[in-house]
Design a protein around this motif. Structure first.
Motif, short mmCIF file in Angstrom:
data_model
loop_
_atom_site.label_atom_id
_atom_site.label_comp_id
_atom_site.label_asym_id
_atom_site.label_seq_id
_atom_site.Cartn_x
_atom_site.Cartn_y
_atom_site.Cartn_z
N VAL A 79 0.84 -1.20 0.00
CA VAL A 79 0.00 0.00 0.00
C VAL A 79 0.88 1.25 0.00
N GLU A 80 1.90 1.26 0.82
CA GLU A 80 2.79 2.42 0.90
C GLU A 80 3.58 2.61 -0.40
N ILE A 81 4.01 1.53 -1.02
CA ILE A 81 4.75 1.63 -2.28
C ILE A 81 3.85 2.22 -3.37
N ILE A 82 2.63 1.72 -3.46
CA ILE A 82 1.70 2.21 -4.48
C ILE A 82 1.38 3.68 -4.23
N LEU A 83 1.15 4.05 -2.98
CA LEU A 83 0.87 5.45 -2.66
C LEU A 83 2.05 6.35 -3.02
N ALA A 84 3.26 5.89 -2.78
CA ALA A 84 4.45 6.67 -3.14
C ALA A 84 4.50 6.89 -4.66
N ASP A 85 4.18 5.85 -5.43
CA ASP A 85 4.12 6.01 -6.89
C ASP A 85 3.04 7.02 -7.26
N HIS A 86 1.88 6.94 -6.62
CA HIS A 86 0.79 7.87 -6.94
C HIS A 86 1.23 9.32 -6.72
N ARG A 87 1.91 9.58 -5.61
CA ARG A 87 2.39 10.96 -5.35
C ARG A 87 3.43 11.36 -6.41
N TRP A 88 4.26 10.40 -6.82
CA TRP A 88 5.26 10.66 -7.86
C TRP A 88 4.57 11.02 -9.18
N ALA A 132 -13.98 -9.29 -8.35
CA ALA A 132 -13.64 -9.33 -9.77
C ALA A 132 -14.03 -8.04 -10.48
N GLU A 133 -15.14 -7.44 -10.07
CA GLU A 133 -15.60 -6.20 -10.69
C GLU A 133 -14.60 -5.06 -10.44
N GLU A 134 -14.06 -4.99 -9.23
CA GLU A 134 -13.07 -3.95 -8.93
C GLU A 134 -11.79 -4.16 -9.73
N VAL A 135 -11.38 -5.42 -9.89
CA VAL A 135 -10.20 -5.71 -10.70
C VAL A 135 -10.45 -5.28 -12.14
N GLU A 136 -11.58 -5.67 -12.68
CA GLU A 136 -11.91 -5.33 -14.07
C GLU A 136 -11.97 -3.81 -14.25
N HIS A 137 -12.58 -3.11 -13.30
CA HIS A 137 -12.69 -1.66 -13.38
C HIS A 137 -11.31 -1.00 -13.35
N SER A 138 -10.46 -1.45 -12.45
CA SER A 138 -9.10 -0.88 -12.36
C SER A 138 -8.31 -1.15 -13.63
N GLU A 139 -8.42 -2.35 -14.16
CA GLU A 139 -7.71 -2.68 -15.40
C GLU A 139 -8.22 -1.84 -16.57
N ASP A 196 -7.56 8.30 -7.40
CA ASP A 196 -8.57 8.51 -6.36
C ASP A 196 -9.37 7.23 -6.11
N GLU A 197 -9.88 6.63 -7.17
CA GLU A 197 -10.68 5.42 -7.00
C GLU A 197 -9.86 4.26 -6.44
N GLU A 198 -8.65 4.09 -6.94
CA GLU A 198 -7.82 2.98 -6.46
C GLU A 198 -7.48 3.14 -4.98
N GLU A 199 -7.19 4.37 -4.58
CA GLU A 199 -6.86 4.59 -3.17
C GLU A 199 -8.06 4.29 -2.27
N ARG A 200 -9.27 4.63 -2.73
CA ARG A 200 -10.46 4.35 -1.92
C ARG A 200 -10.92 2.90 -2.01
N ASP A 201 -10.97 2.35 -3.22
CA ASP A 201 -11.64 1.06 -3.43
C ASP A 201 -10.73 -0.15 -3.46
N VAL A 202 -9.43 0.05 -3.59
CA VAL A 202 -8.49 -1.07 -3.61
C VAL A 202 -7.52 -1.01 -2.41
N LEU A 203 -6.92 0.15 -2.21
CA LEU A 203 -5.92 0.24 -1.15
C LEU A 203 -6.53 0.23 0.25
N ASN A 204 -7.67 0.88 0.44
CA ASN A 204 -8.29 0.83 1.77
C ASN A 204 -8.65 -0.60 2.17
#
Length: 168
Positions: free
Chosen positions: A13-22, A71-78, A118-126
């Protein structure tokens, strides 16, 4: 321009968030007409492609198996990765980084990317924070970082590769 940070592992989660800020910093840099837009775009393309591909191959399947996301969240993110990749390619194909077309395509990429982050941080990372153990997140972070580094090393942000990804 922020330097491409090699993710070395730790909590995914922290690695992905660091990329997002980058990514956000890279987009700010691209909006600055005095920056070296070609260099910034090349770095952004490399990290963005590596990040998304590593998420799809390592992170999403593990979070799905752990029932943190469905599966729906995976498909949406992809699907959002696909939209971002298309917007990235359109920006990369603009010849003049000082043109109105570059500015317009940058806006489209920025909108697509901001929406996805925004969506990934709320719906996947949380859910990853609350539904997956710290040890699993650490193991996943190591796996994600290793794949991300391998992809960066391979030159995954090259325009020919981005075209191949968009067409697939």
């Amino acid at each position: 321009m922020p330097k491409i940070l090699p993710a070395t592992g730790g909590d995914v989660v922290e690695i992905i968030l660091a990329d997002h800020r980058w990514f956000e910093e890279a987009l700010r840099e691209l909006r600055d007409v005095t920056s070296d837009r070609e260099a910034v775009l090349a770095d952004l393309a490399t990290v963005l492609i590596a990040h998304a591909e590593a998420e799809e191959s390592k992170v999403y399947p593990t979070l799905r198996r752990k029932d943190a996301i469905d599966a729906e969240e995976v498909e949406h993110s992809e699907h959002e990765h696909d939209e971002g990749n298309e917007a990235l390619l359109e920006l990369m194909e603009v010849d003049d980084t000082a043109s109105e077309e570059f500015s317009s395509k940058l806006h489209e990429l920025s909108e697509a990317l901001s929406h996805h982050l925004d969506e990934e941080e709320r719906d996947v990372l949380n859910p990853a924070r609350t539904d997956v153990s710290e040890q699993v997140r650490r193991n996943l972070g190591d796996s994600f970082a290793e794949e991300r580094a391998r992809l960066i090393e391979s030159g995954c942000g090259d325009i020919a590769n981005v075209r191949k990804i968009v067409k697939s």
